[in-house]
Write a protein that holds these residues in place. Structure first.
Motif: not given
Length: 398
Positions: A147-151, A161-165
């Motif tokens: 699992r790879v979270p994008v917060t 949502l941070d699109l760069d992240e």
């Protein structure tokens, strides 16, 4: 005969180690707490009234007519598959073949689980928007994925949502993006530009996407746009939805997914060994529900928007910082203005303090500290219930 519990010296733990971090869900814990204390349950997301009477009668009619009382077809009854494709065409202009591109499941929960078990293998990375519905983490673990979270983080009163992240999270091991919009628990509805960026990234890096769109009809600001409709996404997206949230029959557990024939075949290969089939008579009723006039969906949104505003304003008056949702039927609050920082402790004490149950958002985060000050309330309840809850919560005002 003694039963091995896994605690005896030298014994192997009974629970598969992939699921060791997952115990009883927070929803079960908080609902039990509500029942024990008699508190108003604004924790678990289920309505306190049934959906349309004509749809309930359609289920009764199917039972009496003997439709669905035995095993229905593996992909789902033809009437429901046809209704799903008609819905996707009418609402979004998306064309699907009811015979090869639709799969009926035991709710959206099974659809997501079967998709992840089918498409993710050991070592594959799955990007998920954090905070995320708790079954996502367990599904990825069962598949052996990472699992790879994008917060999603609060910005000017809403979670973004941070699109760069997101782009930075993609590695050569990334197999799939698990997307949820409208988003539970934050209520975020991803914009056209955000979805276009996700689609472009998926095409560029050759990624699959599973989209959980169960709140598609509960959008109060903005619009719901299925990712499958964006360039290059038709054959790499599994779109999931269900009847529970839209028609207030959560106990029926009727969900479905739409995707290309190859993706549906892959997911069905797993689904057949999970529930095989389910909810036979209810499938016929949901087929009728999907054909309800637009006025039904408009009235549903209008009713829930008023309830959102009632609860949001009451929570703000009680001293919470409120992140008013653009969709779903949940509102996320920040408890720090109340002098609190621990959502778990706050929610466990709340029933005794004022007779209301909520859910700590920290359970939806990998990093529990990030979610610690956030608490989720459900507003899919009768207006009188919400008014009483607001009155009780008012006693918390600092």
């Amino acid at each position: 005969m003694a039963v091995m519990t896994g605690s005896e010296p030298g014994s192997r733990p009974l629970l598969n180690r992939r699921l060791a971090p997952f115990g009883t869900t927070i929803f079960a814990e908080m609902s039990a707490l509500a029942a024990r204390t008699g508190a108003i349950n604004l924790g678990q997301g289920f309505p306190d009234t049934d959906g349309p009477e004509e749809i309930r009668e359609a289920a009764v009619r199917a039972l009496r007519d003997g439709r669905g009382n035995q095993y229905p077809p593996g992909p789902g009854v033809p009437e429901l598959r046809t209704a799903v494709t008609a819905h996707q065409q009418r609402r979004y202009g998306l064309s699907y073949d009811p015979d090869t591109e639709v799969l009926v499941t035991a709710g959206a929960t099974e659809a997501v689980a079967a998709a992840l078990l089918a498409l993710v293998g050991p070592g594959d990375e799955v990007i998920a928007l954090e905070p995320y519905y708790d079954s996502y983490a367990a599904n990825i673990a069962m598949a052996g994925g990472t699992r790879v979270p994008v917060t999603l983080r609060p910005h000017e009163g809403v979670f973004r949502l941070d699109l760069d992240e997101l782009r930075a999270a993609v590695t050569p091991r990334t197999r799939l993006i698990l997307l949820n919009t409208p988003h539970n628990p934050t209520g975020t509805v991803l914009t056209r530009d955000e979805l276009a960026a996700v689609a472009a990234l998926a095409v560029e890096r050759d990624l699959l996407v599973v989209t959980d769109e169960v709140y598609e009809h509960l959008v109060f600001e903005g619009e719901h746009l299925p990712l499958a409709g964006f360039p290059g996404m038709r054959d790499r997206t599994v779109t999931v939805s269900s009847a529970g949230k839209t028609f207030s029959f959560t106990g029926w557990k009727v969900g479905w997914l739409t995707a290309s024939p190859a993706l549906v075949t892959a997911v069905r290969s797993v689904k057949q060994f999970l529930t095989y089939v389910s909810a036979g008579p209810f499938q016929y009723a949901v087929a009728e529900a999907l054909r309800l006039p637009d006025s039904y969906f408009d009235d549903l949104r209008t009713d829930l928007r008023a309830k959102r505003d009632l609860l949001s304003e009451g929570l703000a008056a009680a001293g919470f910082a409120v992140h008013r949702p653009a969709g779903t039927y949940f509102v996320t609050t920040d408890i720090r203005p109340l002098g609190e920082r621990d959502g778990f402790a706050f929610c466990r004490a709340l029933p005794e303090r004022c007779g209301v149950v909520a859910v700590p958002n920290a359970v939806f985060y990998d990093d529990r500290e990030q979610g610690a000050p956030f608490v989720r309330f459900a507003f899919c309840k009768r207006t009188a219930v919400l008014e009483e809850a607001v009155s009780r919560l008012g006693t918390l005002k600092p």
